[in-house]
Design a protein around this motif. Structure first.
Motif, PDB file in Angstrom:
ATOM      1  N   UNK A   1       0.811  -1.226   0.000  1.00 15.44           N
ATOM      2  CA  UNK A   1       0.000   0.000   0.000  1.00 15.44           C
ATOM      3  C   UNK A   1       0.840   1.270   0.000  1.00 15.44           C
ATOM      4  N   UNK A   2       2.013   1.232  -0.610  1.00 11.96           N
ATOM      5  CA  UNK A   2       2.837   2.421  -0.740  1.00 11.96           C
ATOM      6  C   UNK A   2       2.636   3.039  -2.127  1.00 11.96           C
ATOM      7  N   UNK A   3       3.132   4.263  -2.299  1.00  4.31           N
ATOM      8  CA  UNK A   3       3.115   4.912  -3.609  1.00  4.31           C
ATOM      9  C   UNK A   3       4.402   5.713  -3.748  1.00  4.31           C
ATOM     10  N   UNK A   4       4.746   6.113  -4.972  1.00  7.43           N
ATOM     11  CA  UNK A   4       6.066   6.703  -5.203  1.00  7.43           C
ATOM     12  C   UNK A   4       6.159   8.145  -4.742  1.00  7.43           C
ATOM     13  N   UNK A   5       5.265   9.008  -5.238  1.00  5.76           N
ATOM     14  CA  UNK A   5       5.437  10.441  -4.997  1.00  5.76           C
ATOM     15  C   UNK A   5       4.130  11.184  -5.196  1.00  5.76           C
ATOM     16  N   UNK A   6       4.018  12.340  -4.566  1.00  8.44           N
ATOM     17  CA  UNK A   6       2.931  13.261  -4.884  1.00  8.44           C
ATOM     18  C   UNK A   6       3.354  14.114  -6.065  1.00  8.44           C
ATOM     19  N   UNK A   7       2.371  14.655  -6.761  1.00  2.00           N
ATOM     20  CA  UNK A   7       2.637  15.550  -7.885  1.00  2.00           C
ATOM     21  C   UNK A   7       1.387  16.385  -8.122  1.00  2.00           C
ATOM     22  N   UNK A   8       1.301  17.000  -9.296  1.00  2.00           N
ATOM     23  CA  UNK A   8       0.103  17.765  -9.635  1.00  2.00           C
ATOM     24  C   UNK A   8      -1.134  16.883  -9.528  1.00  2.00           C
ATOM     25  N   UNK A   9      -1.056  15.684 -10.113  1.00  3.75           N
ATOM     26  CA  UNK A   9      -2.100  14.674  -9.955  1.00  3.75           C
ATOM     27  C   UNK A   9      -1.490  13.493  -9.210  1.00  3.75           C
ATOM     28  N   UNK A  10      -2.167  13.038  -8.175  1.00  3.14           N
ATOM     29  CA  UNK A  10      -1.719  11.874  -7.412  1.00  3.14           C
ATOM     30  C   UNK A  10      -2.895  10.902  -7.343  1.00  3.14           C
ATOM     31  N   UNK A  11      -2.652   9.643  -7.703  1.00  3.18           N
ATOM     32  CA  UNK A  11      -3.718   8.642  -7.750  1.00  3.18           C
ATOM     33  C   UNK A  11      -3.462   7.560  -6.721  1.00  3.18           C
ATOM     34  N   UNK A  12      -4.494   7.228  -5.958  1.00  3.78           N
ATOM     35  CA  UNK A  12      -4.439   6.170  -4.953  1.00  3.78           C
ATOM     36  C   UNK A  12      -5.650   5.269  -5.132  1.00  3.78           C
TER      37      UNK A  12
ATOM     38  N   UNK B   1      17.174  11.732  -1.000  1.00  4.10           N
ATOM     39  CA  UNK B   1      16.818  13.148  -0.828  1.00  4.10           C
ATOM     40  C   UNK B   1      15.704  13.540  -1.786  1.00  4.10           C
ATOM     41  N   UNK B   2      15.751  13.015  -3.000  1.00 10.85           N
ATOM     42  CA  UNK B   2      14.678  13.336  -3.954  1.00 10.85           C
ATOM     43  C   UNK B   2      13.350  12.763  -3.465  1.00 10.85           C
ATOM     44  N   UNK B   3      13.361  11.545  -2.978  1.00 10.10           N
ATOM     45  CA  UNK B   3      12.125  10.944  -2.476  1.00 10.10           C
ATOM     46  C   UNK B   3      11.530  11.766  -1.334  1.00 10.10           C
ATOM     47  N   UNK B   4      12.372  12.396  -0.524  1.00  3.12           N
ATOM     48  CA  UNK B   4      11.915  13.149   0.641  1.00  3.12           C
ATOM     49  C   UNK B   4      11.898  14.657   0.402  1.00  3.12           C
ATOM     50  N   UNK B   5      11.911  15.078  -0.863  1.00  4.64           N
ATOM     51  CA  UNK B   5      12.091  16.496  -1.170  1.00  4.64           C
ATOM     52  C   UNK B   5      10.974  17.380  -0.631  1.00  4.64           C
ATOM     53  N   UNK B   6       9.766  16.838  -0.480  1.00  2.00           N
ATOM     54  CA  UNK B   6       8.647  17.632   0.047  1.00  2.00           C
ATOM     55  C   UNK B   6       8.430  17.418   1.546  1.00  2.00           C
ATOM     56  N   UNK B   7       9.256  16.615   2.163  1.00  2.00           N
ATOM     57  CA  UNK B   7       9.042  16.256   3.566  1.00  2.00           C
ATOM     58  C   UNK B   7       9.433  17.407   4.494  1.00  2.00           C
ATOM     59  N   UNK B   8       8.550  17.748   5.400  1.00  5.11           N
ATOM     60  CA  UNK B   8       8.816  18.785   6.396  1.00  5.11           C
ATOM     61  C   UNK B   8       8.326  18.296   7.749  1.00  5.11           C
ATOM     62  N   UNK B   9       8.848  18.904   8.797  1.00  4.82           N
ATOM     63  CA  UNK B   9       8.383  18.616  10.145  1.00  4.82           C
ATOM     64  C   UNK B   9       6.992  19.204  10.351  1.00  4.82           C
ATOM     65  N   UNK B  10       6.218  18.579  11.221  1.00  2.00           N
ATOM     66  CA  UNK B  10       4.858  19.062  11.475  1.00  2.00           C
ATOM     67  C   UNK B  10       4.852  20.521  11.921  1.00  2.00           C
ATOM     68  N   UNK B  11       5.902  20.950  12.608  1.00  2.00           N
ATOM     69  CA  UNK B  11       5.961  22.342  13.079  1.00  2.00           C
ATOM     70  C   UNK B  11       6.070  23.344  11.938  1.00  2.00           C
ATOM     71  N   UNK B  12       6.481  22.863  10.753  1.00  2.00           N
ATOM     72  CA  UNK B  12       6.646  23.757   9.602  1.00  2.00           C
ATOM     73  C   UNK B  12       5.387  23.865   8.752  1.00  2.00           C
ATOM     74  N   UNK B  13       4.397  23.033   9.011  1.00  2.00           N
ATOM     75  CA  UNK B  13       3.187  23.037   8.187  1.00  2.00           C
ATOM     76  C   UNK B  13       2.515  24.410   8.154  1.00  2.00           C
TER      77      UNK B  13
END
Length: 357
Positions: free
Chosen positions: A228-239, A329-341
């Motif tokens: 149940x994993x997926x690769x990445x978010x983008x303009x369109x993300x399908x699940x 790093x590319x896989x986690x490029x959009x990852x931020x800490x909850x405090x940064x939301x």
């Protein structure tokens, strides 16, 4: 075409700016550049699906191709096949058999590999591309059952709510019962010289976070993308429905992803999440990450692996590749800490909502 000293990473990455770029082949290799199109910017949909060895799914792939030809018109010029059971690996589209006829003669254990491209010459990358890489029956039964369909168009091929590309993505995801997928800006690489042109993708993907990267056919059955994993978010993300449930369900996502910045649409066996009215490769100099993508990634982080291993082949020389730490790093490029939301919510709120025309 730009030289290696004219890679357009500092330009405003609007659809108009992206639309024009082709890159010469072998651009960042020691022996390059060479006189062919190694990479071209595009708008690309990637779908991961199962049962490519069955007659029913193969017919649905043909439906996807029929719909794609309606968009592309006469743009497709070359067909490449990897290890075809009969016929030549390289053909002009105008001289090739219809896709249904070629697929209809194949057994479930034949290698399902078709790449139609709009390149002027056979080795050229083209913005229009239809690529299917389907697992054989015995591979599917052994557990490597995820196949890939990639469909791409020139970057200007969308326009708001009635966007043909979005309607097309929903139809294909529905027909194939896609497990997951994504669509946005990407580089199509030469269909037969991919490895030699990965360095330009590596350079641009590190500077343009909204640009896709990696070879979907090689990634599809990595252990990190199962369960149940997926690769990445983008303009369109399908699940698919299973991944949607693991993410909290439709109502929770709709509540967390505020309109008008996000739109959720069903495709029969899952949901398509649209982040913004148009795709983005780059936000601004202060933070190149589009805030829509950061917020969506945060919402779905539990389903997005931190690593899938190398995104590119290992280099034979010192040219850049997305391998090891750079791939992670590319896989986690959009990852931020909850405090940064709240920072990224404020960035989004400062934007004028992009109009769904």
């Amino acid at each position: 075409m730009p030289s290696s000293h004219q890679i357009p990473v500092e330009l405003p990455w609007s659809p108009e700016a992206l639309a024009a770029f082709e890159f010469p082949g072998d651009l960042l290799l020691p022996r390059g550049p060479r006189n062919y199109v190694g990479a071209v910017t595009c708008l690309r949909l990637t779908l991961y699906f199962k049962d490519a060895h069955t007659a029913a799914t193969r017919e649905r792939l043909c439906l996807c191709f029929d719909a794609f030809r309606e968009l592309a018109g006469d743009a497709l010029s070359w067909l490449w096949r990897e290890k075809p059971p009969r016929g030549m690996p390289k053909q002009r589209v105008k001289n090739s058999q219809p896709l249904r006829d070629m697929i209809g003669t194949m057994s479930e254990d034949d290698h399902l590999s078709f790449c139609y491209t709009s390149g002027a010459n056979a080795e050229d990358a083209g913005a229009w591309q239809f690529l299917v890489y389907g697992k054989r029956g015995w591979q599917s039964r052994m557990g490597d059952d995820m196949s890939v369909l990639e469909l791409s168009a020139p970057t200007g091929h969308f326009s708001g709510e009635k966007c043909q590309f979005i309607e097309f993505a929903i139809k294909c995801a529905h027909w194939l019962r896609a497990a997951h997928g994504h669509a946005g800006y990407a580089l199509n690489l030469s269909p037969v010289r991919r490895e030699r042109n990965e360095p330009i993708e590596a350079v641009l993907a590190q500077r343009l976070p909204g640009l896709d990267a990696g070879n979907a056919a090689l990634l599809a059955n990595r252990a990190e993308l199962k369960h149940l994993k997926f690769k990445t978010v983008s303009w369109l993300t399908l699940l698919d429905d299973a991944r949607l449930a693991a993410a909290g369900g439709f109502d929770q996502l709709r509540s967390a992803l505020s309109e008008p910045y996000f739109r959720l649409q069903g495709y029969g066996s899952g949901v398509l999440i649209q982040a913004g009215a148009r795709p983005l490769a780059y936000a601004d100099a202060e933070d190149p990450r589009p805030p829509e993508y950061v917020l969506l990634d945060h919402q779905l982080r539990g389903l997005r692996p931190a690593s899938v291993g190398n995104l590119h082949f290992n280099p034979k020389s010192a040219e850049p590749r997305l391998i090891g730490r750079l791939a992670d790093q590319w896989m986690r490029r959009f990852e931020v800490d909850a405090s940064e939301i709240p920072i990224h919510e404020a960035r989004l709120a400062r934007q004028h909502p992009r109009t769904y025309e």
